[in-house]
Scaffold this active site. Structure first.
Site, PDB file in Angstrom:
ATOM      1  N   MET A  41       0.919  -1.101   0.002  1.00  0.00           N
ATOM      2  CA  MET A  41       0.006  -0.039   0.005  1.00  0.00           C
ATOM      3  C   MET A  41       0.685   1.144   0.072  1.00  0.00           C
ATOM      4  SD  MET A  41      -3.419  -0.983   1.890  1.00  0.00           S
ATOM      5  CE  MET A  41      -2.963  -0.665   3.657  1.00  0.00           C
ATOM      6  N   LEU A  67       6.770   2.902   1.382  1.00  0.00           N
ATOM      7  CA  LEU A  67       7.511   1.862   1.536  1.00  0.00           C
ATOM      8  C   LEU A  67       8.929   2.101   2.477  1.00  0.00           C
ATOM      9  CD1 LEU A  67       8.140   0.840  -2.188  1.00  0.00           C
ATOM     10  CD2 LEU A  67       6.380   0.266  -0.671  1.00  0.00           C
ATOM     11  N   GLY A  82      10.947  -2.959   5.274  1.00  0.00           N
ATOM     12  CA  GLY A  82      10.493  -4.156   5.207  1.00  0.00           C
ATOM     13  C   GLY A  82       9.954  -4.498   3.919  1.00  0.00           C
ATOM     14  N   HIS A  83       9.380  -3.367   3.384  1.00  0.00           N
ATOM     15  CA  HIS A  83       9.081  -3.851   1.890  1.00  0.00           C
ATOM     16  C   HIS A  83      10.361  -4.005   0.973  1.00  0.00           C
ATOM     17  CE1 HIS A  83       5.561  -0.986   3.157  1.00  0.00           C
ATOM     18  NE2 HIS A  83       4.912  -1.957   2.755  1.00  0.00           N
ATOM     19  N   VAL A 107      11.097  -7.324   9.500  1.00  0.00           N
ATOM     20  CA  VAL A 107      12.048  -6.590   9.601  1.00  0.00           C
ATOM     21  C   VAL A 107      11.771  -5.637  10.973  1.00  0.00           C
ATOM     22  CG1 VAL A 107      13.669  -4.810   8.844  1.00  0.00           C
ATOM     23  CG2 VAL A 107      12.916  -6.497   7.269  1.00  0.00           C
TER      24      VAL A 107
HETATM   25  O1  PAF Z   1       0.045  -5.655   3.602  1.00  0.00           O
HETATM   26  C1  PAF Z   1      -0.586  -4.942   2.835  1.00  0.00           C
HETATM   27  O2  PAF Z   1      -0.009  -3.575   2.576  1.00  0.00           O
HETATM   28  C2  PAF Z   1      -2.049  -4.938   1.983  1.00  0.00           C
HETATM   29  O3  PAF Z   1      -2.676  -5.389   2.979  1.00  0.00           O
HETATM   30  C3  PAF Z   1      -1.940  -5.418   0.830  1.00  0.00           C
HETATM   31  C4  PAF Z   1      -1.522  -7.105   0.922  1.00  0.00           C
HETATM   32  C5  PAF Z   1      -0.819  -5.003  -0.292  1.00  0.00           C
HETATM   33  C6  PAF Z   1      -3.314  -5.639   0.259  1.00  0.00           C
HETATM   34  O4  PAF Z   1      -3.668  -4.299  -0.160  1.00  0.00           O
END
Ligand code: PAF
Length: 282
Positions: free
Chosen positions: A17, A20, A23-24, A163
């Protein structure tokens, strides 16, 4: 979306979402290691927010997201507008019974139907060979795995360890709502989980005792308002006594300064636990 990738090779999808963080980046780096083309989706999914939740103020910074995603190894960032995902007349949702129901499912009615629906749409749009999700959202990972198995989605779901900051706080876009003081208070969540993890590694299997240990630690700071602390087996239900299973987990949800935070840790016997190493350090 799939047509934008040249049809060959393994495709990795990292659904996010946005806003970032490291962790992302760990998810993207993991995807980079095992696939040929990495797609990161950035979409604040309205369907998974309740009426009184933070959809309107959810943090957004696309420019920074593009930079973080690129530096971590993404080839493509997919950033659809809500109208593209949910055009007029949109009427379908995916309900995953069982694993969606306890814990966050009980606290946030409709949340996991929103997650499952958008994740299935993203999987259909991108058609990845693998999709990568953070273990921080342990229940979400279980819901996505169940959906993919039940609906024969031809993608492998890969869970990536949480993380953490040096303080133990699990990284989350929602940490940006917290003041430095609240960030310090929020370390009570990981401290409570570690307390339970240590007791389990020392041989405690009585769930009521394990929960008491965690709740006592959580209760030490009055700024932390616990929502649940749960000790579960692989199906996310709470037995009276845990039997050995690699997917045993302790999960917590609590509010700090009104901000709802979640976290979890694995429960492993002393021989396998390597306490503190189960998650990735920052
Ligand atoms: O974990 C997230 O950021 C959200 O729940 C996802 C998996 C991107 C779905 O919108």
């Amino acid at each position: 979306m799939r047509a934008a990738l040249d049809g060959r090779g393994r495709v990795g999808l990292v659904p996010t979402m946005g806003y970032l963080h490291e962790g992302h980046a760990a998810l993207i780096r993991r995807a980079r290691q095992t696939t040929d083309r990495v797609v990161v989706s950035v979409f604040v999914n309205p369907l998974q927010f309740g009426k009184n939740e933070d959809l309107g103020r959810y943090p957004r910074d696309l420019e920074r997201d593009l930079r973080v995603a690129g530096e971590a190894g993404a080839d493509v960032v997919f950033h659809p507008e809500p109208d593209l995902m949910y055009p007029a007349g949109f009427a379908s949702t995916v309900q995953v019974a069982g694993v969606s129901e306890p814990l966050d499912g009980a606290a946030r009615p409709g949340h996991f139907a929103g997650v499952a629906t958008v994740v299935l749409k993203l999987l259909n749009l991108v058609q990845p060979t693998q999709a990568f999700f953070g273990e921080k959202d342990w229940q979400q990972l279980a819901v996505v795995r169940r959906m993919v198995a039940d609906l024969n989605v031809p993608a492998e779901i890969v869970g990536v360890p949480t993380v953490r900051a040096d303080s133990g706080l699990a990284l989350s876009s929602r940490n940006s709502y917290l003041s430095p003081e609240q960030q310090a208070q929020a370390t009570a969540l990981s401290a409570a989980l570690r307390g339970v993890q240590e007791a389990y590694a020392a041989g405690e299997r009585d769930v009521a005792v394990l929960k008491r240990i965690g709740l006592d630690i959580l209760g030490r700071d009055s700024a932390v308002q616990p929502e649940y602390l749960s000790v579960v087996g692989p199906d996310l239900t709470e037995p009276a006594v845990l039997s050995a299973h690699p997917l045993n987990r302790v999960l917590v949800a609590a509010r700090v300064g009104g901000v709802r935070l979640i976290d979890n840790l694995p429960l492993l016997p002393a021989s396998a636990s390597g306490l503190g190493r189960a998650d990735a350090p920052l």
